[in-house]
Design a protein around this motif. Structure first.
Motif, PDB file in Angstrom:
ATOM      1  N   LEU A 304     -41.853  21.413 -73.928  1.00 12.03           N
ATOM      2  CA  LEU A 304     -40.788  20.822 -74.941  1.00 12.03           C
ATOM      3  C   LEU A 304     -40.058  21.391 -73.488  1.00 12.03           C
ATOM      4  O   LEU A 304     -40.184  22.216 -72.966  1.00 12.03           O
ATOM      5  CB  LEU A 304     -40.082  22.236 -75.876  1.00 12.03           C
ATOM      6  CG  LEU A 304     -41.423  21.492 -77.653  1.00 12.03           C
ATOM      7  CD1 LEU A 304     -40.360  22.311 -78.771  1.00 12.03           C
ATOM      8  CD2 LEU A 304     -40.663  19.984 -77.866  1.00 12.03           C
ATOM      9  N   LYS A 305     -38.187  20.761 -73.975  1.00  9.79           N
ATOM     10  CA  LYS A 305     -37.190  21.196 -72.626  1.00  9.79           C
ATOM     11  C   LYS A 305     -36.829  22.635 -73.270  1.00  9.79           C
ATOM     12  O   LYS A 305     -36.550  22.870 -74.320  1.00  9.79           O
ATOM     13  CB  LYS A 305     -36.250  20.169 -72.618  1.00  9.79           C
ATOM     14  CG  LYS A 305     -36.314  18.879 -71.529  1.00  9.79           C
ATOM     15  CD  LYS A 305     -35.740  18.127 -71.468  1.00  9.79           C
ATOM     16  CE  LYS A 305     -36.660  16.695 -70.558  1.00  9.79           C
ATOM     17  NZ  LYS A 305     -34.864  15.738 -70.920  1.00  9.79           N
ATOM     18  N   LYS A 306     -36.444  23.261 -71.932  1.00  6.86           N
ATOM     19  CA  LYS A 306     -35.651  24.788 -72.437  1.00  6.86           C
ATOM     20  C   LYS A 306     -34.018  24.359 -72.765  1.00  6.86           C
ATOM     21  O   LYS A 306     -33.475  23.666 -71.757  1.00  6.86           O
ATOM     22  CB  LYS A 306     -36.254  25.823 -71.884  1.00  6.86           C
ATOM     23  CG  LYS A 306     -35.248  26.875 -72.027  1.00  6.86           C
ATOM     24  CD  LYS A 306     -35.547  27.936 -71.016  1.00  6.86           C
ATOM     25  CE  LYS A 306     -35.623  29.459 -71.070  1.00  6.86           C
ATOM     26  NZ  LYS A 306     -35.694  30.652 -69.999  1.00  6.86           N
ATOM     27  N   ARG A 307     -33.371  24.576 -74.142  1.00  5.95           N
ATOM     28  CA  ARG A 307     -32.600  24.725 -74.356  1.00  5.95           C
ATOM     29  C   ARG A 307     -31.509  25.472 -72.790  1.00  5.95           C
ATOM     30  O   ARG A 307     -30.553  23.981 -72.228  1.00  5.95           O
ATOM     31  CB  ARG A 307     -31.993  24.863 -75.650  1.00  5.95           C
ATOM     32  CG  ARG A 307     -30.053  24.417 -75.971  1.00  5.95           C
ATOM     33  CD  ARG A 307     -29.806  23.363 -76.395  1.00  5.95           C
ATOM     34  NE  ARG A 307     -28.628  23.632 -76.453  1.00  5.95           N
ATOM     35  CZ  ARG A 307     -28.018  21.673 -76.607  1.00  5.95           C
ATOM     36  NH1 ARG A 307     -28.277  20.927 -76.082  1.00  5.95           N
ATOM     37  NH2 ARG A 307     -26.605  21.553 -76.804  1.00  5.95           N
ATOM     38  N   GLU A 308     -31.208  26.002 -72.963  1.00  4.05           N
ATOM     39  CA  GLU A 308     -30.709  26.776 -71.703  1.00  4.05           C
ATOM     40  C   GLU A 308     -30.632  26.571 -70.163  1.00  4.05           C
ATOM     41  O   GLU A 308     -29.783  26.195 -69.482  1.00  4.05           O
ATOM     42  CB  GLU A 308     -30.794  28.489 -72.033  1.00  4.05           C
ATOM     43  CG  GLU A 308     -30.476  29.071 -72.642  1.00  4.05           C
ATOM     44  CD  GLU A 308     -31.297  29.010 -73.663  1.00  4.05           C
ATOM     45  OE1 GLU A 308     -32.426  28.402 -73.544  1.00  4.05           O
ATOM     46  OE2 GLU A 308     -31.444  29.641 -74.824  1.00  4.05           O
ATOM     47  N   ASP A 309     -31.623  25.775 -70.168  1.00  3.63           N
ATOM     48  CA  ASP A 309     -31.922  25.065 -68.318  1.00  3.63           C
ATOM     49  C   ASP A 309     -33.160  23.514 -68.975  1.00  3.63           C
ATOM     50  O   ASP A 309     -34.463  23.970 -69.075  1.00  3.63           O
ATOM     51  CB  ASP A 309     -32.774  26.080 -68.150  1.00  3.63           C
ATOM     52  CG  ASP A 309     -33.516  25.761 -66.445  1.00  3.63           C
ATOM     53  OD1 ASP A 309     -32.927  24.838 -66.206  1.00  3.63           O
ATOM     54  OD2 ASP A 309     -34.021  26.154 -65.512  1.00  3.63           O
ATOM     55  N   PRO A 310     -32.373  22.756 -69.429  1.00  7.21           N
ATOM     56  CA  PRO A 310     -33.156  21.414 -69.755  1.00  7.21           C
ATOM     57  C   PRO A 310     -34.144  20.924 -68.298  1.00  7.21           C
ATOM     58  O   PRO A 310     -35.186  20.142 -68.659  1.00  7.21           O
ATOM     59  CB  PRO A 310     -32.423  20.147 -69.860  1.00  7.21           C
ATOM     60  CG  PRO A 310     -30.678  21.199 -69.809  1.00  7.21           C
ATOM     61  CD  PRO A 310     -31.127  22.321 -69.119  1.00  7.21           C
TER      62      PRO A 310
END
Length: 382
Positions: A304-310
């Motif tokens: 998945l994409k990381k919320r703090e670092d898309p």
């Protein structure tokens, strides 16, 4: 009026206002957080608990013929000391090869798991699927929790909770007394906290670490099975593995629900049984406890994409388990807790490592710094 009196009156006024705010907002748990800031390895002494009884047909872990013949390297011992480790365990080929305790602890000492408990909750989901209580991870959470039928939450699935991609708001600081995590640690109504979680973004879009997702997951398992988490553990995990040690799970209040995001209390050897279940692809002592397909999904990266670092893809998190590739040990996975508690499974070596730390390690490339040293040194020694 002197300056000193003005300062004292101002401080007193601020103290009164703060206390009124705490009381009127219903956040009285903050007093507990101030008195017992935690988390600590022996925090189980602070809370009500639900027992997980030893198996009536218990068998002890066998000791290797070479038990404790190997001395830990100076580098590994230094790292364990820096992280205030209280135990270190190496199991290889189904027997204990090395076992060491520090600071007066021993084989019967209980330790609180912190977030390692989340890997057990994830496993209980897999067991519930294996036993037919849950159809699949693609089921909507709303099938089990009415509050998730609300607009903005109705599309959240069990898989979203497992991968911590629900999109629900949760402030995760373990040291901020006003954060959701600290509130959950001390509050006595965890179901209300889960019901009150609000959507921040669409589910399945981003990974963002959340104790709230683990709490919701625990409730899903309880609703699906009609059993408390501790009793589900006892019947479908603890007893099939013939575990000789007893354990417990800390509760929100007397007779209440387990703190599903943390707070399993067990011995160092006890922690190793979770690794044992995964190492043996869900089959232990002749019992089919967990489907291998679930294990494969649980220990694979979500990407998945990381919320703090898309721009960063999540290659370090699956269904709570954390995948890792080591140069000589190959693909492995581990569960990790706030104070450095770790269960590490190394399939290529048929090895399980348990390290109970007492101080969190810095992160390097989304993994604890001490993990690299542990794996490098174990690869050389064992």
């Amino acid at each position: 009026m002197s300056i000193l009196k003005k300062v004292l009156l101002a401080l007193l006024g601020g103290f009164i206002v703060l206390n009124l705010y705490i009381l009127l907002s219903g956040q009285s748990y903050i007093y507990h957080a101030i008195v017992s800031p935690g988390p600590e390895l022996d925090d189980y002494k602070l809370f009500y608990q639900r027992a997980i009884a030893a198996s009536p047909n218990a068998q002890e872990w066998p000791l290797s013929l070479h038990y404790n013949e190997q001395t830990l390297s100076n580098k590994l011992r230094k790292t364990l000391k820096e992280n205030k480790s209280v135990s270190f365990l190496v199991i290889k080929n189904d027997s204990i090869l090395h076992e060491e305790y520090f600071d007066g602890y021993g084989t019967s000492s209980l330790f609180s798991s912190a977030s390692v408990a989340k890997a057990y909750v994830s496993t209980l989901v897999g067991i519930a699927i294996t036993e037919g209580y849950i159809e699949s991870v693609e089921e909507p959470v709303a099938n089990y929790l009415p509050s998730f039928k609300d607009e903005g939450k109705k599309n959240i699935t069990i898989k979203h909770l497992l991968q911590m991609s629900s999109g629900l708001k949760w402030e995760a600081s373990p040291v901020d007394p006003f954060s959701h995590t600290v509130e959950a640690y001390y509050v006595n109504d965890l179901r209300k906290m889960v019901d009150d979680m609000e959507p921040a973004y669409e589910p399945g879009q981003y990974y963002r670490y959340s104790d709230g997702d683990a709490l919701a997951l625990g409730l899903v398992v309880c609703e699906a099975t009609g059993k408390k988490l501790s009793k589900l553990m006892e019947s479908y995990f603890w007893h099939p593995q013939l575990i000789a040690d007893s354990a417990s799970w800390s509760l929100e209040k007397a007779g209440g629900m387990e703190k599903a995001f943390c707070c399993l209390n067990m011995t160092t050897r006890g922690f190793a049984y979770l690794g044992n279940l995964y190492l043996h692809q869900g089959i232990v002592k002749g019992s089919h406890v967990l489907d291998s397909a679930f294990i494969e999904a649980a220990t694979a990266p979500s990407n998945l994409k990381k919320r703090e670092d898309p721009d960063t893809r999540v290659d370090f998190f699956g269904y709570v388990w954390r995948p890792f590739t080591h140069e000589s040990l190959g693909n492995l996975f581990y569960a990790s807790g706030f104070l450095g508690q770790k269960i590490i499974v190394v399939p290529s070596q048929k090895m399980i490592l348990v390290n109970i730390g007492n101080q969190n390690s810095d992160q390097v490339n989304n993994h604890p710094e001490d993990l690299y040293v542990i794996l490098d040194e174990v690869a050389k020694m064992f």
